[in-house]
Design an enzyme around this catalytic site. Structure first.
Site, PDB file in Angstrom:
ATOM      1  N   GLY A  16       5.425  -4.307  -7.841  1.00  0.00           N
ATOM      2  CA  GLY A  16       4.716  -5.423  -8.460  1.00  0.00           C
ATOM      3  C   GLY A  16       3.763  -4.967  -9.541  1.00  0.00           C
ATOM      4  O   GLY A  16       2.677  -5.533  -9.703  1.00  0.00           O
ATOM      5  N   ALA A  17       4.160  -3.966 -10.317  1.00  0.00           N
ATOM      6  CA  ALA A  17       3.239  -3.358 -11.297  1.00  0.00           C
ATOM      7  C   ALA A  17       3.375  -3.940 -12.697  1.00  0.00           C
ATOM      8  O   ALA A  17       2.768  -3.420 -13.627  1.00  0.00           O
ATOM      9  CB  ALA A  17       3.467  -1.846 -11.347  1.00  0.00           C
ATOM     10  N   ILE A  21      -2.971  -7.025 -10.304  1.00  0.00           N
ATOM     11  CA  ILE A  21      -3.617  -5.872  -9.667  1.00  0.00           C
ATOM     12  C   ILE A  21      -2.750  -4.639  -9.765  1.00  0.00           C
ATOM     13  O   ILE A  21      -3.245  -3.535 -10.014  1.00  0.00           O
ATOM     14  CB  ILE A  21      -3.955  -6.211  -8.196  1.00  0.00           C
ATOM     15  CG1 ILE A  21      -5.064  -7.264  -8.143  1.00  0.00           C
ATOM     16  CG2 ILE A  21      -4.380  -4.963  -7.436  1.00  0.00           C
ATOM     17  CD1 ILE A  21      -5.314  -7.833  -6.758  1.00  0.00           C
ATOM     18  N   TYR A 167       2.092 -17.258   6.238  1.00  0.00           N
ATOM     19  CA  TYR A 167       1.569 -16.290   5.266  1.00  0.00           C
ATOM     20  C   TYR A 167       0.753 -15.211   5.956  1.00  0.00           C
ATOM     21  O   TYR A 167       0.879 -14.021   5.639  1.00  0.00           O
ATOM     22  CB  TYR A 167       0.714 -17.004   4.214  1.00  0.00           C
ATOM     23  CG  TYR A 167      -0.018 -16.058   3.294  1.00  0.00           C
ATOM     24  CD1 TYR A 167       0.671 -15.237   2.416  1.00  0.00           C
ATOM     25  CD2 TYR A 167      -1.413 -15.967   3.311  1.00  0.00           C
ATOM     26  CE1 TYR A 167       0.006 -14.358   1.567  1.00  0.00           C
ATOM     27  CE2 TYR A 167      -2.089 -15.100   2.474  1.00  0.00           C
ATOM     28  CZ  TYR A 167      -1.378 -14.297   1.597  1.00  0.00           C
ATOM     29  OH  TYR A 167      -2.041 -13.422   0.777  1.00  0.00           O
ATOM     30  N   LYS A 171       1.450 -11.236   5.719  1.00  0.00           N
ATOM     31  CA  LYS A 171       0.474 -10.317   5.113  1.00  0.00           C
ATOM     32  C   LYS A 171      -0.009  -9.295   6.145  1.00  0.00           C
ATOM     33  O   LYS A 171      -0.202  -8.116   5.830  1.00  0.00           O
ATOM     34  CB  LYS A 171      -0.697 -11.122   4.551  1.00  0.00           C
ATOM     35  CG  LYS A 171      -1.437 -10.416   3.424  1.00  0.00           C
ATOM     36  CD  LYS A 171      -0.558 -10.229   2.205  1.00  0.00           C
ATOM     37  CE  LYS A 171      -1.264  -9.364   1.162  1.00  0.00           C
ATOM     38  NZ  LYS A 171      -0.399  -9.031   0.027  1.00  0.00           N
TER      39      LYS A 171
END
Length: 415
Positions: A16-17, A21, A167, A171
């Protein structure tokens, strides 16, 4: 956080780069001269979210690092395995893994369809486990091996489960990977830690979810990248199995000025706490109200009669165009001083608004206290922000409920 050069030449695989973040962490490490594997899905520009793996790679190289953009869906075992193989072939190994990729849907049990449930669990929990599993053989060969999951402390307070249990489970799956793998790979000198923000972090995804105003009660992604950098520079044997909070990491590193990280410095003391911390849910709502709309709104309760007047105004604005754009029937369960049940049929004919139960089946029911209800329709409170902070409860079709925002935009100048 001043760069020290400790990550120079290290190879960091970040899921997810391409934005947010994940990209911030990549850019911080790139300033040391690190090699960054940009592992994300976005090869083509997203219609609403800026950035691709290629634009992120260009920024990384401009910052002083080397980049390898890889199209990776962390749910796809072959894609993950190929990206890891390519990273090792290009850079000679992998020293650090940052599991940042994540999916979110803050829906209660009955409103969580299984497709969305599976997406969250397959990306958050399974994806983190899969990417870690594929990287660990190479991490074992590194003399500076770290896994850092962007996931919360395992807080077992019931309120962190009650409103969005799907969720929370997904997580917490990432966090359980930290708990287990830290102990499992301690003998191999592979550090495994979790990092979580104290407050909301303003990213493009956050803006899409809650609106541009969310920057008023948020910090910049750089607080997370600075904290991640401080963790990843530590000797692995001295830092493993921890659930770390961004500002606590920075304070321990000697950084005491957190105001620099606030999107709006004047609101540095009015920031919305993130989920899963030791904060009561009512405090979360209080902070969100202050941060997103300034302290003056804390006393902005709707005067008697305003709700009825609001629905009269909505009725006066109805048109074929609004009905065509919205295509949904809503019920409003208003609580508090002006309690009552209202409906808005924005699907049939030229539309209809009235008091009581909708004569046709509602697509979504919105429940809210009257003091917040008027603020939402008058533009002072974003629907997504109200939903995320517990002011607004939605049952039924969440996507159709969010279409109300266009109607609210039309009302804003008329109330």
């Amino acid at each position: 956080m001043i760069n020290t050069g400790k990550l120079a030449g290290r190879t960091i695989f970040i899921t997810g780069a391409s934005r947010g973040i994940g990209k911030a962490i990549a850019l911080k490490a790139a300033q040391d001269g690190a090699n960054i594997v940009v592992a994300a899905k976005t090869a083509e520009p997203h219609p609403k979210l800026p950035g691709t793996i290629f634009t992120a790679a260009a920024e990384i190289e401009a910052a002083g690092g080397k980049a390898l953009p890889c199209v990776v869906d962390v749910r796809d075992e072959n894609a993950v395995r190929t990206a890891v193989k390519n990273a090792v072939e290009k850079f000679g190994g992998i020293d650090i893994l940052v599991n940042n990729a994540s999916a979110i849907s803050l829906t209660p049990t009955e409103q969580t369809d299984m497709k969305r449930y599976d997406l969250m669990h397959n990306i958050n929990t399974r994806g983190t486990f899969l990417v870690s599993k594929e990287c660990i053989p190479y991490l074992k060969n590194s003399n500076h091996a770290h896994i850092l999951n962007i996931s919360p402390p395992l807080n077992m307070s019931a309120h962190w489960f009650s409103n969005h249990v799907a969720y929370t489970m997904a997580k917490y799956g990432m966090s359980m990977c930290v708990l287990g793998m830290a102990e499992e790979f301690k003998k191999d000198n592979v550090a495994v830690n979790a990092l979580w923000p104290r407050t909301a972090i303003y990213t493009a995804a956050m803006e899409m979810l809650t609106g541009k105003e969310s920057n008023q009660f948020s910090r910049k992604p750089e607080i997370m990248s600075d904290a991640a950098y401080a963790i990843l520079c530590k000797e692995p044997k001295n830092c493993t199995g921890n659930f770390l909070i961004d500002d606590e990491v920075l304070q321990a590193a000697g950084i005491t000025d957190m105001k620099q990280y606030a999107c709006i410095p004047e609101n540095a003391d009015k920031l919305m706490p993130d989920f899963f911390l030791d904060v009561a849910p009512e405090k979360l709502v209080e902070f969100a109200a202050e941060g997103s709309h300034a302290a003056s709104l804390k006393k902005a309760a709707a005067p008697a009669g305003k709700i009825e007047g609001l629905f009269q105004k909505i009725e006066s604005l109805l048109s074929d165009e609004i009905v065509k754009k919205t295509g949904a029937v809503f019920e409003f369960n208003v609580k508090g001083e002006e309690a009552g049940l209202w409906f808005a049929d924005l699907k049939n004919g030229i539309g209809k608004v009235g008091k009581g139960k909708s004569p046709v089946a509602a697509d979504a029911t919105l429940t809210m206290d009257s003091k917040h209800f008027f603020d939402m329709f008058s533009g002072k409170l974003k629907p997504a922000s109200a939903f995320m902070t517990g002011k607004l409860k939605i049952s039924g079709d969440l996507q159709k409920a969010m279409k109300l925002e266009k109607l609210m935009g039309g009302l804003k100048s008329k109330l």
